[in-house]
Scaffold this motif. Sequence first.
Motif, PDB file in Angstrom:
ATOM      1  N   ALA A   1      -9.135 -73.764   2.630  1.00 39.61           N
ATOM      2  CA  ALA A   1      -7.828 -72.606   2.001  1.00 39.61           C
ATOM      3  C   ALA A   1      -6.882 -73.280   2.103  1.00 39.61           C
ATOM      4  N   GLY A   2      -6.192 -73.607   3.583  1.00 42.98           N
ATOM      5  CA  GLY A   2      -5.024 -74.359   3.803  1.00 42.98           C
ATOM      6  C   GLY A   2      -4.584 -75.244   3.154  1.00 42.98           C
ATOM      7  N   ASP A   3      -5.397 -76.180   2.535  1.00 41.17           N
ATOM      8  CA  ASP A   3      -5.113 -77.200   1.463  1.00 41.17           C
ATOM      9  C   ASP A   3      -4.742 -76.888   0.247  1.00 41.17           C
ATOM     10  N   ILE A   4      -5.203 -76.071  -0.175  1.00 39.23           N
ATOM     11  CA  ILE A   4      -5.159 -75.399  -1.382  1.00 39.23           C
ATOM     12  C   ILE A   4      -3.800 -74.961  -1.701  1.00 39.23           C
ATOM     13  N   VAL A   5      -3.573 -74.051  -0.415  1.00 41.26           N
ATOM     14  CA  VAL A   5      -1.945 -73.234  -0.541  1.00 41.26           C
ATOM     15  C   VAL A   5      -1.463 -74.239  -0.417  1.00 41.26           C
ATOM     16  N   ASP A   6      -0.832 -76.093   0.317  1.00 41.07           N
ATOM     17  CA  ASP A   6       0.198 -77.121   0.475  1.00 41.07           C
ATOM     18  C   ASP A   6      -0.107 -77.678  -1.365  1.00 41.07           C
ATOM     19  N   PHE A   7      -1.257 -77.586  -1.787  1.00 38.58           N
ATOM     20  CA  PHE A   7      -0.892 -77.933  -3.262  1.00 38.58           C
ATOM     21  C   PHE A   7      -0.511 -77.417  -4.248  1.00 38.58           C
ATOM     22  N   ALA A   8      -0.629 -75.666  -4.157  1.00 42.94           N
ATOM     23  CA  ALA A   8      -0.075 -74.937  -5.299  1.00 42.94           C
ATOM     24  C   ALA A   8       1.326 -75.619  -4.548  1.00 42.94           C
ATOM     25  N   GLY A   9       1.975 -75.176  -3.681  1.00 39.16           N
ATOM     26  CA  GLY A   9       3.142 -74.847  -2.648  1.00 39.16           C
ATOM     27  C   GLY A   9       3.948 -76.501  -3.400  1.00 39.16           C
ATOM     28  N   ASP A  10       3.474 -77.727  -3.218  1.00 38.83           N
ATOM     29  CA  ASP A  10       3.541 -79.030  -3.843  1.00 38.83           C
ATOM     30  C   ASP A  10       3.608 -78.962  -5.385  1.00 38.83           C
ATOM     31  N   GLY A  11       3.513 -78.196  -6.214  1.00 42.92           N
ATOM     32  CA  GLY A  11       3.351 -78.076  -7.767  1.00 42.92           C
ATOM     33  C   GLY A  11       1.823 -79.193  -8.193  1.00 42.92           C
ATOM     34  N   ASP A  12       0.738 -80.089  -7.041  1.00 46.88           N
ATOM     35  CA  ASP A  12      -0.356 -80.894  -7.471  1.00 46.88           C
ATOM     36  C   ASP A  12      -0.871 -79.508  -7.556  1.00 46.88           C
ATOM     37  N   LEU A  13      -0.850 -79.364  -9.780  1.00 50.62           N
ATOM     38  CA  LEU A  13      -2.008 -78.764 -10.091  1.00 50.62           C
ATOM     39  C   LEU A  13      -3.623 -79.601 -10.135  1.00 50.62           C
ATOM     40  N   ILE A  14      -3.376 -80.986 -10.039  1.00 49.84           N
ATOM     41  CA  ILE A  14      -5.358 -81.195  -9.831  1.00 49.84           C
ATOM     42  C   ILE A  14      -5.213 -81.345  -8.325  1.00 49.84           C
ATOM     43  N   ALA A  15      -4.470 -81.941  -7.918  1.00 51.47           N
ATOM     44  CA  ALA A  15      -5.766 -81.955  -6.616  1.00 51.47           C
ATOM     45  C   ALA A  15      -5.098 -80.201  -5.934  1.00 51.47           C
ATOM     46  N   TYR A  16      -4.824 -79.270  -6.804  1.00 52.16           N
ATOM     47  CA  TYR A  16      -5.034 -78.480  -6.548  1.00 52.16           C
ATOM     48  C   TYR A  16      -6.195 -76.993  -7.471  1.00 52.16           C
ATOM     49  N   THR A  17      -5.894 -77.846  -8.199  1.00 47.43           N
ATOM     50  CA  THR A  17      -7.657 -77.892  -9.108  1.00 47.43           C
ATOM     51  C   THR A  17      -8.281 -78.016  -8.533  1.00 47.43           C
ATOM     52  N   GLU A  18      -8.466 -79.652  -8.407  1.00 49.46           N
ATOM     53  CA  GLU A  18     -10.197 -80.167  -7.335  1.00 49.46           C
ATOM     54  C   GLU A  18     -10.242 -79.345  -6.182  1.00 49.46           C
TER      55      GLU A  18
ATOM     56  N   THR B   1       7.046 -70.797 -10.720  1.00 48.05           N
ATOM     57  CA  THR B   1       7.962 -70.008 -10.186  1.00 48.05           C
ATOM     58  C   THR B   1       7.101 -69.814  -8.756  1.00 48.05           C
ATOM     59  N   GLY B   2       6.523 -70.118  -8.208  1.00 45.48           N
ATOM     60  CA  GLY B   2       6.298 -70.648  -6.846  1.00 45.48           C
ATOM     61  C   GLY B   2       4.896 -69.602  -6.336  1.00 45.48           C
ATOM     62  N   LYS B   3       4.660 -68.757  -7.747  1.00 47.53           N
ATOM     63  CA  LYS B   3       3.992 -67.804  -7.614  1.00 47.53           C
ATOM     64  C   LYS B   3       2.639 -68.491  -7.753  1.00 47.53           C
ATOM     65  N   LEU B   4       1.937 -69.399  -8.271  1.00 45.23           N
ATOM     66  CA  LEU B   4       0.694 -70.191  -7.756  1.00 45.23           C
ATOM     67  C   LEU B   4       0.154 -69.927  -6.210  1.00 45.23           C
ATOM     68  N   ARG B   5       1.662 -70.530  -5.364  1.00 48.85           N
ATOM     69  CA  ARG B   5       1.349 -70.571  -3.776  1.00 48.85           C
ATOM     70  C   ARG B   5       0.924 -69.485  -3.233  1.00 48.85           C
ATOM     71  N   GLU B   6       1.524 -67.881  -3.526  1.00 48.29           N
ATOM     72  CA  GLU B   6       1.347 -66.988  -3.815  1.00 48.29           C
ATOM     73  C   GLU B   6       0.072 -66.361  -3.781  1.00 48.29           C
ATOM     74  N   MET B   7      -0.279 -66.673  -4.705  1.00 46.51           N
ATOM     75  CA  MET B   7      -1.616 -66.618  -5.144  1.00 46.51           C
ATOM     76  C   MET B   7      -2.356 -67.601  -4.362  1.00 46.51           C
ATOM     77  N   SER B   8      -2.425 -68.530  -4.528  1.00 44.48           N
ATOM     78  CA  SER B   8      -3.277 -69.181  -3.610  1.00 44.48           C
ATOM     79  C   SER B   8      -3.485 -68.202  -2.224  1.00 44.48           C
ATOM     80  N   LEU B   9      -2.692 -67.966  -2.463  1.00 47.12           N
ATOM     81  CA  LEU B   9      -3.118 -67.065   0.254  1.00 47.12           C
ATOM     82  C   LEU B   9      -4.220 -66.203  -0.051  1.00 47.12           C
ATOM     83  N   GLU B  10      -4.999 -65.766  -1.480  1.00 45.90           N
ATOM     84  CA  GLU B  10      -6.105 -65.723  -1.712  1.00 45.90           C
ATOM     85  C   GLU B  10      -7.252 -65.769  -0.338  1.00 45.90           C
ATOM     86  N   HIS B  11      -6.964 -67.509  -0.589  1.00 47.19           N
ATOM     87  CA  HIS B  11      -7.970 -68.359  -0.255  1.00 47.19           C
ATOM     88  C   HIS B  11      -8.749 -68.395   0.993  1.00 47.19           C
ATOM     89  N   VAL B  12      -7.261 -67.866   1.633  1.00 49.49           N
ATOM     90  CA  VAL B  12      -6.904 -67.668   2.896  1.00 49.49           C
ATOM     91  C   VAL B  12      -7.261 -65.981   3.340  1.00 49.49           C
TER      92      VAL B  12
END
Length: 222
Positions: free
Chosen positions: A122-139, A179-190
């Motif tokens: 879950a933490g990795d997902i948040v990090d990838f979202a913050g970095d804007g790495d969409l491919i790593a985030y999706t995987e 816009t940074g919103k993806l990172r905010e939404m990714s916190l749902e995993h945590v």
Amino acid sequence: MSSLERSHLTMVTKNISLRETVTQALRAAVISGEMKPGEVYSAPTLGKRFGVSPTPVREAMLDLAKEGLVVSLPNKGFRVTEVSDLDLDEITALRLLIEPPTVAAVTPVIDDAGLARLRVMAGDIVDFAGDGDLIAYTEADRAFHIAILEYSGNKRLVVLISELRAHTRLLGLASLAATGKLREMSLEHVELVDLMAAGKAAEAQELMTRHIGHVRGEWAKH
């Protein structure tokens, strides 16, 4: 310059699972919209982007063609298939029927080691979202959801959800990441891991329902 060339796609590590590594990255690129629906991509071009020869890319794209994510065009390359709104509605409806109750069912059986692993994912997902790495985030997102579902012990369920996720298109991720919103939404995993760790199965089920709802909401927007 294409969106794929502008992405934060990590160079593929050459190892014994190179074909599968490339397949996973390309699948994530299709789902996230880094590889655009309707566009044609050649194996040599993608090979240069990945830092590998065209052969594993071509093999990976043939795997994706079997899954229906791309169409092979002789002497041209591979065209990314398009997914309609109706397709996304049906995919989301099936996932809502299966995943939320499964999360509730497996919450009591996930041990401390499993929760610790899910927390790292879950933490990795948040990090990838913050970095804007969409491919790593999706995987990473795919791996997290599948890891939870595997606790059900139902292999057919896992395969079905994997296939449904592969045919999803999340074309709104890029704008959300900007816009940074993806990172905010990714916190749902945590939050989901926290709920499962607390044994709150009903709350975990409710959160998963809201989470999957994003597939037909902001994540899918052009």
